[in-house]
Design a protein around this motif. Structure first.
Motif, PDB file in Angstrom:
ATOM      1  N   HIS A  64      -2.587 -50.926  91.878  1.00 57.73           N
ATOM      2  CA  HIS A  64      -1.605 -50.197  92.682  1.00 57.73           C
ATOM      3  C   HIS A  64      -0.323 -50.112  91.865  1.00 57.73           C
ATOM      4  CE1 HIS A  64       0.871 -48.726  95.878  1.00 57.73           C
ATOM      5  NE2 HIS A  64      -0.040 -48.943  96.817  1.00 57.73           N
ATOM      6  N   LEU A  65       0.061 -48.886  91.478  1.00 59.89           N
ATOM      7  CA  LEU A  65       1.207 -48.704  90.595  1.00 59.89           C
ATOM      8  C   LEU A  65       2.535 -48.716  91.341  1.00 59.89           C
ATOM      9  CD1 LEU A  65      -0.223 -45.957  88.213  1.00 59.89           C
ATOM     10  CD2 LEU A  65      -0.157 -48.437  87.884  1.00 59.89           C
ATOM     11  N   GLY A  66       2.510 -48.405  92.651  1.00 55.61           N
ATOM     12  CA  GLY A  66       3.713 -48.512  93.457  1.00 55.61           C
ATOM     13  C   GLY A  66       4.876 -47.671  92.983  1.00 55.61           C
ATOM     14  N   VAL A  67       4.617 -46.431  92.563  1.00 53.50           N
ATOM     15  CA  VAL A  67       5.691 -45.619  91.997  1.00 53.50           C
ATOM     16  C   VAL A  67       6.761 -45.278  93.027  1.00 53.50           C
ATOM     17  CG1 VAL A  67       4.521 -43.415  92.404  1.00 53.50           C
ATOM     18  CG2 VAL A  67       6.205 -43.594  90.574  1.00 53.50           C
ATOM     19  N   GLY A  68       6.383 -45.106  94.287  1.00 61.50           N
ATOM     20  CA  GLY A  68       7.359 -44.841  95.339  1.00 61.50           C
ATOM     21  C   GLY A  68       8.022 -43.482  95.203  1.00 61.50           C
ATOM     22  N   SER A  69       9.131 -43.329  95.906  1.00 56.83           N
ATOM     23  CA  SER A  69       9.835 -42.056  95.944  1.00 56.83           C
ATOM     24  C   SER A  69      10.857 -41.975  94.821  1.00 56.83           C
ATOM     25  CB  SER A  69      10.531 -41.889  97.292  1.00 56.83           C
ATOM     26  OG  SER A  69      11.235 -40.671  97.351  1.00 56.83           O
ATOM     27  N   ALA A  70      10.985 -40.797  94.242  1.00 52.22           N
ATOM     28  CA  ALA A  70      11.969 -40.550  93.190  1.00 52.22           C
ATOM     29  C   ALA A  70      11.993 -39.058  92.930  1.00 52.22           C
ATOM     30  CB  ALA A  70      11.620 -41.320  91.912  1.00 52.22           C
ATOM     31  N   SER A  71      12.853 -38.611  92.033  1.00 58.23           N
ATOM     32  CA  SER A  71      12.850 -37.207  91.638  1.00 58.23           C
ATOM     33  C   SER A  71      11.520 -36.883  90.971  1.00 58.23           C
ATOM     34  CB  SER A  71      13.993 -36.920  90.666  1.00 58.23           C
ATOM     35  OG  SER A  71      13.748 -37.565  89.418  1.00 58.23           O
ATOM     36  N   HIS A  72      11.197 -35.585  90.893  1.00 61.73           N
ATOM     37  CA  HIS A  72       9.944 -35.184  90.247  1.00 61.73           C
ATOM     38  C   HIS A  72       9.870 -35.740  88.830  1.00 61.73           C
ATOM     39  CE1 HIS A  72       8.335 -32.532  93.329  1.00 61.73           C
ATOM     40  NE2 HIS A  72       9.526 -31.985  93.466  1.00 61.73           N
ATOM     41  N   ALA A  73      10.971 -35.601  88.076  1.00 57.55           N
ATOM     42  CA  ALA A  73      10.950 -36.031  86.682  1.00 57.55           C
ATOM     43  C   ALA A  73      10.777 -37.534  86.564  1.00 57.55           C
ATOM     44  CB  ALA A  73      12.248 -35.588  85.996  1.00 57.55           C
ATOM     45  N   GLU A  74      11.520 -38.289  87.376  1.00 64.14           N
ATOM     46  CA  GLU A  74      11.444 -39.738  87.284  1.00 64.14           C
ATOM     47  C   GLU A  74      10.077 -40.247  87.734  1.00 64.14           C
ATOM     48  OE1 GLU A  74      13.911 -43.726  88.761  1.00 64.14           O
ATOM     49  OE2 GLU A  74      14.543 -41.720  89.412  1.00 64.14           O
ATOM     50  N   GLN A  75       9.583 -39.697  88.836  1.00 62.52           N
ATOM     51  CA  GLN A  75       8.281 -40.132  89.339  1.00 62.52           C
ATOM     52  C   GLN A  75       7.185 -39.841  88.327  1.00 62.52           C
ATOM     53  OE1 GLN A  75       6.293 -38.065  92.786  1.00 62.52           O
ATOM     54  NE2 GLN A  75       6.864 -39.949  93.851  1.00 62.52           N
ATOM     55  N   THR A  76       7.194 -38.629  87.765  1.00 67.67           N
ATOM     56  CA  THR A  76       6.167 -38.258  86.796  1.00 67.67           C
ATOM     57  C   THR A  76       6.272 -39.104  85.538  1.00 67.67           C
ATOM     58  OG1 THR A  76       6.228 -35.980  87.645  1.00 67.67           O
ATOM     59  CG2 THR A  76       5.148 -36.331  85.527  1.00 67.67           C
ATOM     60  N   GLY A  77       7.500 -39.335  85.075  1.00 66.45           N
ATOM     61  CA  GLY A  77       7.682 -40.139  83.867  1.00 66.45           C
ATOM     62  C   GLY A  77       7.177 -41.558  84.037  1.00 66.45           C
ATOM     63  N   ARG A  78       7.507 -42.175  85.172  1.00 67.44           N
ATOM     64  CA  ARG A  78       7.025 -43.533  85.424  1.00 67.44           C
ATOM     65  C   ARG A  78       5.498 -43.582  85.412  1.00 67.44           C
ATOM     66  NH1 ARG A  78      10.368 -45.048  90.864  1.00 67.44           N
ATOM     67  NH2 ARG A  78      12.490 -45.175  90.007  1.00 67.44           N
ATOM     68  N   LEU A  79       4.895 -42.568  86.054  1.00 73.57           N
ATOM     69  CA  LEU A  79       3.437 -42.578  86.163  1.00 73.57           C
ATOM     70  C   LEU A  79       2.767 -42.317  84.822  1.00 73.57           C
ATOM     71  CD1 LEU A  79       2.927 -40.755  89.580  1.00 73.57           C
ATOM     72  CD2 LEU A  79       2.352 -43.124  89.028  1.00 73.57           C
ATOM     73  N   ILE A  80       3.333 -41.454  84.002  1.00 72.51           N
ATOM     74  CA  ILE A  80       2.754 -41.233  82.671  1.00 72.51           C
ATOM     75  C   ILE A  80       2.698 -42.547  81.904  1.00 72.51           C
ATOM     76  CG2 ILE A  80       3.121 -40.145  80.424  1.00 72.51           C
ATOM     77  CD1 ILE A  80       4.300 -37.738  81.928  1.00 72.51           C
TER      78      ILE A  80
END
Length: 384
Positions: A64-80
């Motif tokens: 479970h990566l738990g990325v949560g809510s963020a801007s599109h760029a921040e969320q995508t960057g964390r997940l990459i």
């Protein structure tokens, strides 16, 4: 028998859990694969993730990566970054993701940097509207070299028109598998109609969550006003971001409109199954409505599910047209009947099985390209 090949399945939103459940089930039943299920955490509300997984019989995530809510760029960057680290650690043969979310885009980009084959379930959908973040996500994901599992021939044609011609397979849409796997249980076990005090075909369902509709207060007020004035009760399970937008706009339940919390999958499936019509901006609900023979009004200027419009079971509407369309569907049984009857637009309910057998077929053949007849031959023949 060789050791099972590793498949990383990445999901993080309600539609992804629903639509990937048939793929995960088929993987779990195959002795060719072992599955690593990754939850990105893009949807983190319990009803939109944990309890939903349970209702569609998905196993607990391995990660479970738990990325949560963020801007599109921040969320995508964390997940990459996070998915890239998992790919380096586990070295899966295949990396599977579905749809058009930031989770899918991140999985596609991360997979493109590692020796794994990216598999895009529901590839080739196009609305033609590049202002939608989802359109950008799906286009970019489709252009990562890998396997494209298109739900319809029209989606496959979209890919060919963009130069994606290799390893494209028309499999049907796994939403059909999910609906057919769960509909009987939903009808038998859900008491959602009793809880809301409605009877079959005497109410409307609404789901609105797209930024175009909820981030514009004036547009949202027009939608809500039309639903409040509907001639029958309107049950509106509101996405958390929609609930917040309604609070900011000072709106809630009123008139015919009843705003309720998000529903568990089986409850929503039963609610939609019994509705006179549905008013939505969701792509998945458009598909489910066609399968369940429920007339659909889509509050958008375009759709990546054009088959539903072409079949006459879905109408694109602006907010000011919602009221007239609902009155027509409620009071004119012929109009309502004319907007049903396209239950087979998205396949036969075997898409998950078809996808997994194609993955197994690829392991055994250097030339995996198959025409439509060959795809069916693979499905009919058990994967060794």
């Amino acid at each position: 028998m060789n050791a099972p090949e590793s498949v990383m399945v990445v999901a993080g939103t309600r539609p992804e859990f629903v639509k990937l459940a048939p793929v995960v089930d088929a993987l779990e039943r195959s002795d060719r694969f072992e599955t690593l299920l990754v939850h990105s955490g893009q949807h983190y509300d319990e009803l939109l993730s944990e309890r939903l997984r349970e209702s569609v019989s998905l196993p607990d995530p391995d990660v479970h990566l738990g990325v949560g809510s963020a801007s599109h760029a921040e969320q995508t960057g964390r997940l990459i970054t996070a998915i890239g680290e998992l790919l380096e650690e586990h070295e899966p043969t295949y990396t599977v993701a579905q749809g058009d979310t930031n989770t899918v885009l991140a999985a596609a980009i991360a997979a493109s940097k590692r020796p794994t084959t990216f598999c895009h379930v529901e590839a080739g959908l196009r609305s033609g509207d590049r202002e939608m973040p989802e359109e950008t996500n799906r286009v970019l994901a489709d252009h990562v070299e890998g396997l494209s599992f298109a739900p319809t021939e029209e989606a496959a044609e979209n890919l060919r028109n963009e130069g994606v011609t290799e390893d494209v397979y028309v499999t049907g849409n796994t939403v059909v598998d999910a609906c057919r796997d769960n509909l009987a249980e939903a009808r038998d076990s859900s008491d959602v109609l009793d809880r809301f005090g409605v009877r079959p075909e005497e109410y409307v369902v609404a789901t609105i969550h797209r930024p175009r509709n909820v981030d514009d207060p004036a547009r949202l007020r027009r939608i809500v006003s039309a639903l409040e004035d509907a001639p029958v009760p309107v049950i509106f399970p509101a996405h958390p971001r929609t609930e917040e937008a309604l609070r900011r706009a000072g709106h809630g339940s009123g008139g015919s409109l009843r705003v309720v919390d998000p529903l568990e999958y089986l409850d929503f499936l039963r609610l939609l199954d019994g509705a006179t019509a549905v008013v939505t901006d969701s792509g998945g609900v458009q598909e489910e409505a066609s399968l369940l023979s429920v007339p659909c009004l889509t509050v958008r200027p375009n759709t990546e599910r054009p088959e539903t419009v072409e079949a006459g079971v879905n109408v694109l509407v602006e907010p000011d047209a919602i009221g007239g369309e609902l009155r027509s569907l409620v009071y004119d049984p012929d109009r309502r009947a004319a907007m049903t009857g396209a239950r087979d637009l998205y396949g036969d309910g075997r898409a998950g099985e078809r996808i997994v057998r194609l993955l197994a077929h690829r392991l055994d053949h250097e030339e995996p390209e198959l025409d439509a007849d060959a795809v069916e031959e693979v499905v009919e023949s058990p994967a060794e």
